[in-house]
Design an enzyme around this catalytic site. Sequence first.
Site, PDB file in Angstrom:
ATOM      1  CB  ILE A 235      -3.552   4.814   1.850  1.00  0.00           C
ATOM      2  CG1 ILE A 235      -2.452   5.574   2.604  1.00  0.00           C
ATOM      3  CG2 ILE A 235      -3.837   3.463   2.510  1.00  0.00           C
ATOM      4  CD1 ILE A 235      -1.146   4.838   2.727  1.00  0.00           C
ATOM      5  CE  LYS A 236      -5.747  -2.278  -4.204  1.00  0.00           C
ATOM      6  NZ  LYS A 236      -5.171  -3.384  -4.993  1.00  0.00           N
TER       7      LYS A 236
END
Length: 349
Positions: A235-236
């Site tokens: 996840i960014k």
Amino acid sequence: MATLSNLSAETEALLQHECKTISRELLHAPGPDFLDRCFVPSSRPPQVLRSLGQLYNHGRLAGTGYMSILPVDQGIEHTAGSSFGPNPMYFDPENIIKLALEGGCNAVATTFGTFGTVARRYAHKIPFLVKINHNELLTYPNKYDQILFGSVEEAWNLGAAAVGATIYFGSEESNRQIIEVSQAFERAHELGMATVLWCYTRNNAFKTADKDYHMAADLTGQANHLGVTIGADIIKQKLPENNGGFSALKFGKTFPAMYDSLSSDNPIDLTRYQVANCYMGRIGLINSGGESKGASDQADAVRTAIINKRAGGQGLISGRKAFQRPFAEGVQLLNAIQDVYLDQSVTLA
């Protein structure tokens, strides 16, 4: 390490912070055995584990469980002129790959066009993370919608180890984006590629006269939770700046502990709430490096890395701070970020 010298008083305080919200004992912390602990028991096919291994075992942070990724999709997202005007050498996409290589990054994240020009020269030298959708800014008046620029099969043919995509959670188009990206990620896993999701919030109503809640811990945390649910392997997310978006905007479901005991005003605690929403760290959280502000960029990047690492995150994905300056200085900045993750004195809060 030299990186941690001459820190501001605020950053020094971050190094001393003790997290009293979500205990570090509850986290699946990054480490050399992270893939074995968190992905081997999962439903990911062996080919995906191999691709994740490529990402986690490349560059200066290889084998640590941490990541440093160079992302350059701003030529589409922000217009090429505004992105590369500060350093025109990056109009030539080969220099993007060279910066990631020289900077010791785990991977380089950029567009179909960039990889398409140099794939045969570099696919075996650094893992490719192909960004498959973008928000183009040439439509007038500007609209904000992530649309597919190519297929997962095209990314695979380029030699990609992973595909990346953005969802604007909270936007009118988010339902379509969720369906498109979840289907794309399923196909990427079938082909053996890892998946990275930019979990951004976007809705004009999230910004009030008093405060902008697009980077509130509760809203971004929920975006993370949706992202891991649809199959993202990483996840960014933008570093949180405040909290209480659901309460201030009077929507969604809340529980008092979200604000009373599971977080605080400290940026490490706010970021830990983001990590908690990534299945307590089973899915790695990498935070954005943010825009370039000039002379303070390296200090800002080190501060962000300290916050991410001490919160239980897995690294930074920093672009503009690196490529909007002379090449050697960009390499130095990337190395400064990596030094935080290599420094064993920077521990979980």
